[in-house]
Design a protein around this motif. Structure first.
Motif, mmCIF file in Angstrom:
data_model
loop_
_atom_site.group_PDB
_atom_site.id
_atom_site.type_symbol
_atom_site.label_atom_id
_atom_site.label_comp_id
_atom_site.label_asym_id
_atom_site.label_seq_id
_atom_site.Cartn_x
_atom_site.Cartn_y
_atom_site.Cartn_z
ATOM 1 N N ARG A 35 0.871 -1.173 0.000
ATOM 2 C CA ARG A 35 0.000 0.000 0.000
ATOM 3 C C ARG A 35 0.908 1.223 0.000
ATOM 4 N NH1 ARG A 35 -2.361 -3.625 3.617
ATOM 5 N NH2 ARG A 35 -4.503 -4.253 3.048
ATOM 6 N N VAL A 36 0.721 2.119 -0.951
ATOM 7 C CA VAL A 36 1.609 3.271 -1.090
ATOM 8 C C VAL A 36 0.796 4.525 -1.380
ATOM 9 C CG1 VAL A 36 3.599 1.935 -1.896
ATOM 10 C CG2 VAL A 36 1.957 2.807 -3.556
ATOM 11 N N CYS A 37 1.377 5.670 -1.034
ATOM 12 C CA CYS A 37 0.781 6.954 -1.400
ATOM 13 C C CYS A 37 1.074 7.255 -2.865
ATOM 14 C CB CYS A 37 1.337 8.069 -0.513
ATOM 15 S SG CYS A 37 0.932 7.879 1.243
ATOM 16 N N ARG A 38 0.240 8.065 -3.465
ATOM 17 C CA ARG A 38 0.357 8.365 -4.901
ATOM 18 C C ARG A 38 1.702 8.999 -5.246
ATOM 19 N NH1 ARG A 38 -3.384 9.632 -9.090
ATOM 20 N NH2 ARG A 38 -2.282 9.190 -11.025
ATOM 21 N N TYR A 60 6.437 -9.149 -14.221
ATOM 22 C CA TYR A 60 5.312 -8.410 -13.671
ATOM 23 C C TYR A 60 4.721 -7.515 -14.758
ATOM 24 C CZ TYR A 60 7.021 -9.657 -8.979
ATOM 25 O OH TYR A 60 7.422 -10.326 -7.853
ATOM 26 N N SER A 61 3.406 -7.351 -14.730
ATOM 27 C CA SER A 61 2.756 -6.475 -15.703
ATOM 28 C C SER A 61 1.499 -5.875 -15.074
ATOM 29 C CB SER A 61 2.398 -7.247 -16.980
ATOM 30 O OG SER A 61 1.502 -8.307 -16.684
ATOM 31 N N GLY A 62 1.032 -4.779 -15.686
ATOM 32 C CA GLY A 62 -0.177 -4.122 -15.200
ATOM 33 C C GLY A 62 -0.004 -2.616 -15.140
ATOM 34 N N SER A 63 -1.026 -1.942 -14.654
ATOM 35 C CA SER A 63 -1.026 -0.486 -14.584
ATOM 36 C C SER A 63 0.105 0.020 -13.684
ATOM 37 C CB SER A 63 -2.371 0.002 -14.049
ATOM 38 O OG SER A 63 -2.372 1.399 -13.854
ATOM 39 N N GLY A 64 0.916 0.928 -14.222
ATOM 40 C CA GLY A 64 1.993 1.524 -13.443
ATOM 41 C C GLY A 64 3.270 0.714 -13.386
ATOM 42 N N VAL A 65 3.314 -0.449 -14.070
ATOM 43 C CA VAL A 65 4.486 -1.318 -14.011
ATOM 44 C C VAL A 65 5.351 -1.127 -15.254
ATOM 45 C CG1 VAL A 65 5.316 -3.702 -13.915
ATOM 46 C CG2 VAL A 65 3.297 -3.025 -12.610
ATOM 47 N N GLN A 66 6.638 -0.920 -15.033
ATOM 48 C CA GLN A 66 7.615 -0.838 -16.118
ATOM 49 C C GLN A 66 8.863 -1.621 -15.715
ATOM 50 O OE1 GLN A 66 8.459 3.204 -17.439
ATOM 51 N NE2 GLN A 66 6.361 3.868 -17.022
ATOM 52 N N VAL A 77 -5.579 5.628 -8.447
ATOM 53 C CA VAL A 77 -5.859 5.636 -7.017
ATOM 54 C C VAL A 77 -6.827 4.497 -6.711
ATOM 55 C CG1 VAL A 77 -6.954 6.927 -5.151
ATOM 56 C CG2 VAL A 77 -5.407 8.083 -6.737
ATOM 57 N N GLY A 78 -6.538 3.741 -5.658
ATOM 58 C CA GLY A 78 -7.337 2.578 -5.323
ATOM 59 C C GLY A 78 -6.570 1.295 -5.593
ATOM 60 N N ASN A 79 -7.281 0.185 -5.753
ATOM 61 C CA ASN A 79 -6.646 -1.106 -5.995
ATOM 62 C C ASN A 79 -6.248 -1.248 -7.461
ATOM 63 O OD1 ASN A 79 -6.526 -2.401 -3.468
ATOM 64 N ND2 ASN A 79 -8.711 -2.876 -3.554
ATOM 65 N N ASN A 80 -4.986 -1.570 -7.700
ATOM 66 C CA ASN A 80 -4.483 -1.846 -9.039
ATOM 67 C C ASN A 80 -4.191 -3.349 -9.131
ATOM 68 O OD1 ASN A 80 -3.651 0.992 -10.472
ATOM 69 N ND2 ASN A 80 -3.514 1.123 -8.254
ATOM 70 N N ARG A 81 -4.916 -4.013 -10.028
ATOM 71 C CA ARG A 81 -4.766 -5.465 -10.162
ATOM 72 C C ARG A 81 -3.629 -5.748 -11.144
ATOM 73 N NH1 ARG A 81 -7.500 -9.211 -7.928
ATOM 74 N NH2 ARG A 81 -7.705 -11.334 -8.740
ATOM 75 N N LEU A 82 -2.565 -6.388 -10.631
ATOM 76 C CA LEU A 82 -1.374 -6.669 -11.428
ATOM 77 C C LEU A 82 -1.228 -8.171 -11.642
ATOM 78 C CD1 LEU A 82 1.099 -4.193 -9.690
ATOM 79 C CD2 LEU A 82 -0.532 -3.752 -11.529
ATOM 80 N N THR A 97 -2.393 -13.262 -9.964
ATOM 81 C CA THR A 97 -2.704 -11.839 -9.886
ATOM 82 C C THR A 97 -2.660 -11.390 -8.432
ATOM 83 O OG1 THR A 97 -5.074 -12.275 -9.757
ATOM 84 C CG2 THR A 97 -4.142 -11.894 -11.950
ATOM 85 N N PHE A 98 -2.432 -10.095 -8.246
ATOM 86 C CA PHE A 98 -2.386 -9.518 -6.906
ATOM 87 C C PHE A 98 -2.710 -8.036 -7.010
ATOM 88 C CE2 PHE A 98 1.722 -9.185 -8.853
ATOM 89 C CZ PHE A 98 2.195 -7.934 -8.502
ATOM 90 N N ASN A 99 -2.970 -7.411 -5.885
ATOM 91 C CA ASN A 99 -3.343 -5.997 -5.853
ATOM 92 C C ASN A 99 -2.269 -5.153 -5.192
ATOM 93 O OD1 ASN A 99 -5.845 -6.429 -7.067
ATOM 94 N ND2 ASN A 99 -6.839 -6.827 -5.098
ATOM 95 N N ILE A 100 -2.094 -3.943 -5.711
ATOM 96 C CA ILE A 100 -1.338 -2.899 -5.021
ATOM 97 C C ILE A 100 -2.291 -1.722 -4.839
ATOM 98 C CG2 ILE A 100 0.529 -1.205 -5.161
ATOM 99 C CD1 ILE A 100 2.254 -3.218 -6.490
ATOM 100 N N GLU A 101 -2.479 -1.312 -3.584
ATOM 101 C CA GLU A 101 -3.392 -0.203 -3.303
ATOM 102 C C GLU A 101 -2.623 1.116 -3.287
ATOM 103 O OE1 GLU A 101 -6.826 1.189 -0.089
ATOM 104 O OE2 GLU A 101 -5.631 -0.614 0.276
#
Length: 269
Positions: A35-38, A60-66, A77-82, A97-101
């Motif tokens: 869980r991290v701040c924006r 790893y892949s998904g929103s915000g991942v490079q 903002v919220g749960n990002n399913r990676l 799959t897993f979530n990063i909030e």
């Protein structure tokens, strides 16, 4: 090869059967929840482990991942399913799959920059998002650092910072600059004789009032000098010609809420 014999009441046959090898599938598990701040720094993703020791390559892949790094500012903002996909060196694959909030950062505004006269209080205009705790710094120049609209009377130009923390523990800051205009030091005489000493009527502090106005009159009420904005001190001339020795009368309007000032200045030669 294994020999297999099949018999029946009528016939008997033999066949060779190849052995069957069953390979282990990678067993994946999540080692921690994130869980991290924006506005948090990038996070290197190393949270999926292989429990049964199979070697291989995971992605790893998904929103915000490079390239295996999670960038909170690029995610939602919220749960990002990676997703994590693993290719085992034994040819067996697995994925999970897993979530990063991602928590939002609080809304905070310290308001517009302000200008104040020395020893004249000015009110700050701060605002923060609902549910956020906040505080102003530096506190020693404020009537109350724990309210959004405190009064301040700083001794000079000062930056004030409004810090806010929301329910998720994320913090944001905004600053406001309070410019303090100095008192004016108006000489009552000067000597424009070219000796390099007091050749101009220099009003100390007036350069801090960029929209000020100066009017100068002779003893008959004729205007001999006018300027808006203190771009240069008066040199004792009118329309390029030197004025005679004598007493002249001025009106200075500093603006910014400061009162107009009147008086006399003497030209000495």
């Amino acid at each position: 090869n294994v020999s297999l014999q099949v018999s029946s009441p009528y016939c008997t046959a033999n066949a060779a059967v190849r052995p069957v090898f069953i390979k282990a599938s990678p067993m994946l598990s999540l080692s921690e929840e994130i869980r991290v701040c924006r506005d948090a720094p990038p996070v290197v993703l190393q949270i999926i482990s292989i429990n049964n020791g199979i070697t291989g390559q995971g992605t790893y892949s998904g929103s915000g991942v490079q390239q295996g790094v999670f960038f909170p500012a690029n995610a939602s903002v919220g749960n990002n399913r990676l997703n994590f996909a693993f290719i085992g060196n034994n040819g067996c694959n697995a994925d999970t799959t897993f979530n990063i909030e991602v928590w939002p950062i609080p809304l905070v505004s310290a308001g517009p920059d302000q200008t104040s006269l020395l020893n004249l209080p000015v009110q700050l205009v701060g605002s923060v998002g609902q549910g956020s705790r906040f505080i102003w710094t530096p506190a020693q120049f404020l009537s109350n650092p724990n309210i959004l609209n405190p009064f301040t009377k700083p001794p000079g130009d000062t930056w004030f910072v409004l810090s806010a923390t929301n329910e998720a523990g994320c913090t944001a800051r905004d600053s406001v600059f309070v410019r303090v205009l100095p008192d004016l030091n108006i000489p009552n005489a000067f000597s424009p004789n070219g000796d390099g000493i007091n050749d101009v009527w220099e009003i100390r502090g007036l350069s801090s009032y960029p929209t000020s106005k100066i009017l100068v009159f002779d003893r008959y009420g004729k205007q001999v000098f006018q300027v808006t904005g203190y771009v240069r001190p008066w040199d004792g001339t009118s329309q390029g010609k030197p004025l005679p020795t004598g007493v002249y009368y001025y009106i200075i309007d500093p603006s910014y809420g400061a009162p107009k000032m009147q008086g006399s200045v003497t030209i000495i030669k």
